[in-house]
Design a protein around this motif. Structure first.
Motif, PDB file in Angstrom:
ATOM      1  N   THR A  73     -62.737  62.101  -0.810  1.00  0.00           N
ATOM      2  CA  THR A  73     -62.021  62.716  -1.936  1.00  0.00           C
ATOM      3  C   THR A  73     -61.496  64.104  -1.616  1.00  0.00           C
ATOM      4  N   HIS A  74     -62.210  64.871  -0.777  1.00  0.00           N
ATOM      5  CA  HIS A  74     -61.739  66.213  -0.399  1.00  0.00           C
ATOM      6  C   HIS A  74     -62.579  66.741   0.752  1.00  0.00           C
ATOM      7  N   HIS A  75     -62.230  67.914   1.245  1.00  0.00           N
ATOM      8  CA  HIS A  75     -62.731  68.344   2.546  1.00  0.00           C
ATOM      9  C   HIS A  75     -64.057  69.096   2.526  1.00  0.00           C
ATOM     10  N   HIS A  76     -64.692  69.276   1.395  1.00  0.00           N
ATOM     11  CA  HIS A  76     -65.927  70.059   1.358  1.00  0.00           C
ATOM     12  C   HIS A  76     -67.065  69.318   2.056  1.00  0.00           C
ATOM     13  N   PRO A  77     -67.964  70.062   2.733  1.00  0.00           N
ATOM     14  CA  PRO A  77     -68.972  69.438   3.600  1.00  0.00           C
ATOM     15  C   PRO A  77     -69.872  68.414   2.921  1.00  0.00           C
ATOM     16  N   ASP A  78     -70.194  68.616   1.629  1.00  0.00           N
ATOM     17  CA  ASP A  78     -71.077  67.665   0.965  1.00  0.00           C
ATOM     18  C   ASP A  78     -70.386  66.337   0.682  1.00  0.00           C
ATOM     19  N   HIS A  79     -69.087  66.250   0.966  1.00  0.00           N
ATOM     20  CA  HIS A  79     -68.347  65.010   0.740  1.00  0.00           C
ATOM     21  C   HIS A  79     -67.877  64.336   2.029  1.00  0.00           C
ATOM     22  N   ILE A  80     -67.736  65.096   3.109  1.00  0.00           N
ATOM     23  CA  ILE A  80     -67.213  64.502   4.352  1.00  0.00           C
ATOM     24  C   ILE A  80     -68.155  64.623   5.538  1.00  0.00           C
ATOM     25  N   GLY A  81     -69.308  65.255   5.355  1.00  0.00           N
ATOM     26  CA  GLY A  81     -70.136  65.640   6.495  1.00  0.00           C
ATOM     27  C   GLY A  81     -70.549  64.523   7.419  1.00  0.00           C
ATOM     28  N   LEU A  82     -70.774  63.324   6.872  1.00  0.00           N
ATOM     29  CA  LEU A  82     -71.255  62.202   7.678  1.00  0.00           C
ATOM     30  C   LEU A  82     -70.158  61.201   8.031  1.00  0.00           C
ATOM     31  N   ALA A  93     -59.837  57.238   5.345  1.00  0.00           N
ATOM     32  CA  ALA A  93     -58.615  57.653   4.655  1.00  0.00           C
ATOM     33  C   ALA A  93     -58.863  58.864   3.775  1.00  0.00           C
ATOM     34  N   GLY A  94     -57.821  59.678   3.633  1.00  0.00           N
ATOM     35  CA  GLY A  94     -57.875  60.848   2.763  1.00  0.00           C
ATOM     36  C   GLY A  94     -56.498  61.476   2.647  1.00  0.00           C
ATOM     37  N   HIS A  95     -56.425  62.567   1.907  1.00  0.00           N
ATOM     38  CA  HIS A  95     -55.174  63.296   1.757  1.00  0.00           C
ATOM     39  C   HIS A  95     -54.692  63.793   3.124  1.00  0.00           C
ATOM     40  N   PRO A  96     -53.368  63.853   3.337  1.00  0.00           N
ATOM     41  CA  PRO A  96     -52.875  64.318   4.644  1.00  0.00           C
ATOM     42  C   PRO A  96     -53.445  65.667   5.084  1.00  0.00           C
ATOM     43  N   LEU A  97     -53.679  66.591   4.132  1.00  0.00           N
ATOM     44  CA  LEU A  97     -54.210  67.902   4.496  1.00  0.00           C
ATOM     45  C   LEU A  97     -55.678  67.851   4.928  1.00  0.00           C
ATOM     46  N   LEU A  98     -56.321  66.716   4.718  1.00  0.00           N
ATOM     47  CA  LEU A  98     -57.727  66.577   5.089  1.00  0.00           C
ATOM     48  C   LEU A  98     -57.917  66.433   6.600  1.00  0.00           C
ATOM     49  N   LYS A  99     -56.923  65.913   7.285  1.00  0.00           N
ATOM     50  CA  LYS A  99     -57.052  65.545   8.691  1.00  0.00           C
ATOM     51  C   LYS A  99     -57.612  66.665   9.582  1.00  0.00           C
ATOM     52  N   HIS A 173     -59.710  72.166  -7.325  1.00  0.00           N
ATOM     53  CA  HIS A 173     -61.006  72.432  -6.698  1.00  0.00           C
ATOM     54  C   HIS A 173     -60.833  72.476  -5.179  1.00  0.00           C
ATOM     55  N   ALA A 174     -59.925  71.662  -4.671  1.00  0.00           N
ATOM     56  CA  ALA A 174     -59.558  71.659  -3.253  1.00  0.00           C
ATOM     57  C   ALA A 174     -58.133  71.141  -3.130  1.00  0.00           C
ATOM     58  N   SER A 175     -57.368  71.704  -2.208  1.00  0.00           N
ATOM     59  CA  SER A 175     -55.983  71.268  -2.011  1.00  0.00           C
ATOM     60  C   SER A 175     -55.919  69.845  -1.481  1.00  0.00           C
ATOM     61  N   THR A 176     -57.013  69.374  -0.896  1.00  0.00           N
ATOM     62  CA  THR A 176     -57.070  68.039  -0.304  1.00  0.00           C
ATOM     63  C   THR A 176     -57.561  66.985  -1.296  1.00  0.00           C
ATOM     64  N   ALA A 208     -51.175  76.115   3.382  1.00  0.00           N
ATOM     65  CA  ALA A 208     -51.257  75.081   4.417  1.00  0.00           C
ATOM     66  C   ALA A 208     -50.682  75.556   5.750  1.00  0.00           C
ATOM     67  N   SER A 209     -49.724  76.479   5.700  1.00  0.00           N
ATOM     68  CA  SER A 209     -49.112  76.979   6.932  1.00  0.00           C
ATOM     69  C   SER A 209     -48.871  78.476   6.807  1.00  0.00           C
ATOM     70  N   ALA A 210     -48.803  79.143   7.935  1.00  0.00           N
ATOM     71  CA  ALA A 210     -48.594  80.588   7.947  1.00  0.00           C
ATOM     72  C   ALA A 210     -47.266  80.941   7.283  1.00  0.00           C
ATOM     73  N   GLY A 211     -47.299  81.939   6.413  1.00  0.00           N
ATOM     74  CA  GLY A 211     -46.088  82.380   5.747  1.00  0.00           C
ATOM     75  C   GLY A 211     -45.792  81.682   4.448  1.00  0.00           C
ATOM     76  N   ALA A 212     -46.505  80.571   4.169  1.00  0.00           N
ATOM     77  CA  ALA A 212     -46.293  79.856   2.906  1.00  0.00           C
ATOM     78  C   ALA A 212     -46.992  80.602   1.774  1.00  0.00           C
ATOM     79  N   GLU A 213     -46.619  80.281   0.545  1.00  0.00           N
ATOM     80  CA  GLU A 213     -47.205  80.940  -0.613  1.00  0.00           C
ATOM     81  C   GLU A 213     -48.640  80.464  -0.825  1.00  0.00           C
ATOM     82  N   ARG A 214     -49.499  81.388  -1.219  1.00  0.00           N
ATOM     83  CA  ARG A 214     -50.886  81.042  -1.532  1.00  0.00           C
ATOM     84  C   ARG A 214     -50.940  80.072  -2.706  1.00  0.00           C
TER      85      ARG A 214
END
Length: 325
Positions: A73-82, A93-99, A173-176, A208-214
């Motif tokens: 569902t998103h990139h936080h350690p308690d969700h992807i750690g294993l 599978a996950g959101h493209p930004l998760l990779k 909660h997370a961009s991913t 997501a990339s340098a120079g982009a808006e927060r």
């Protein structure tokens, strides 16, 4: 030709509770079983979590190699750690930004640190606190095994293995963050997007990339909440299921507006985000500087959207000022 197996539209959704070493407590992962077996999230990379996950699967007659698809569902350690336990055995599978998070890409970590060090300094954070946050972020990454992501999921992407389910992008909660909606009965598997007993933090993130808006994470989160208000039942990443999503979501949205009013009442003179955070949270700021700072900045973003505060640069510091008459 081998026919691709799919989950039935009424596949059973079961919760497996996984312990974590974090303040949030146990995390829920979900098994959708039927003609195929789909696991949603994994828990953190700890011996206790690994044992609980394996026991949860084996209690249902499954091993890791029996999982046909792992959805994160998103990139936080308690969700992807294993997730690394499943690499080479199943699709992940996950959101493209998760990779890059899943791969533990060093370039991503360097980008995040390069953004946050000057960002925090510009918003009034002391150097020692910045260092504390950077080190804490590094420690969190220790709870993630590197893993391979094979499939990208967005709202426009169908999941052939899950007929009748829709991917909903739920950033905030997370961009991913993604959630899964079963169209037939309105069941939403929501990760940390909506939690019954606590309000999810809209944690600030680097662009997501340098120079982009927060990303303005609280504003994103509010829009994501509204997208899910019509669901019938929510299975959350922590705690119990939510049987009255609309009522809870409306409560959360109202509470955010009320909290913004509170922050505005404390902004009696021009302040940096760090100064306002210390004013509102006191000693809690010392214990959780990243989360309290996120809360303050998010509500200042909301107040700015409402036209109730302005921000300007005083030397090398960003200062917020109330426009309340």
């Amino acid at each position: 030709m081998k026919r691709m197996r799919t989950a039935s539209r009424t596949s059973q959704v079961e919760r497996i509770i996984i312990p974590t070493p974090f303040l949030v407590g146990d995390v829920n992962v979900y098994l959708i079983s039927g003609d195929v077996n789909i696991l949603i999230d994994t828990g953190p990379d700890t011996p206790e979590a690994k044992q609980a996950l394996l026991q949860g699967l084996r209690g249902r007659g499954l091993e890791t190699e029996d999982i046909d698809l792992l959805i994160l569902t998103h990139h936080h350690p308690d969700h992807i750690g294993l997730a690394g336990m499943f690499t080479g055995k199943t699709k992940t599978a996950g959101h493209p930004l998760l990779k890059p998070w899943l791969e533990k890409n060093e370039g991503l970590y360097e980008h995040i640190e390069a953004f946050f060090r000057p960002f925090f300094k510009r918003h009034g954070m002391d150097e020692e606190v910045i260092e504390q946050i950077v080190r804490q972020q590094e420690r969190y990454r220790e709870f993630v095994q590197p893993a391979e992501m094979t499939d990208e999921l967005e709202e426009t992407v169908q999941t052939p293995m899950l007929p009748g389910w829709t991917i909903i992008e739920t950033p905030g909660h997370a961009s991913t963050h993604i959630s899964l909606l079963r169209e037939e009965d309105g069941l939403l598997v929501a990760g940390d997007h909506v939690i019954k007993h606590i309000s999810s933090n809209a944690i600030i993130e680097a662009p997501a990339s340098a120079g982009a808006e927060r990303p303005k994470t609280l504003l994103d989160y509010r829009q994501s909440l509204k997208k899910c208000a019509g669901t019938a039942l929510i299975f959350s990443g922590h705690g119990d299921m939510i049987t009255n999503p609309r009522t809870l979501i409306e409560k959360r949205l109202t509470a955010q507006l009320q909290k913004a009013d509170m922050f505005l009442s404390k902004l009696e003179q021009p302040m940096t985000v760090a100064e306002l955070t210390k004013t509102v949270y006191g000693t809690m700021f010392k214990k959780q500087p990243d989360l309290t700072f996120s809360e303050t900045l998010g509500h200042l973003d909301l107040l700015a959207q409402q036209g109730r505060v302005s921000v300007w640069i005083d030397g090398n510091k960003a200062v917020y000022e109330s426009l309340q008459l």
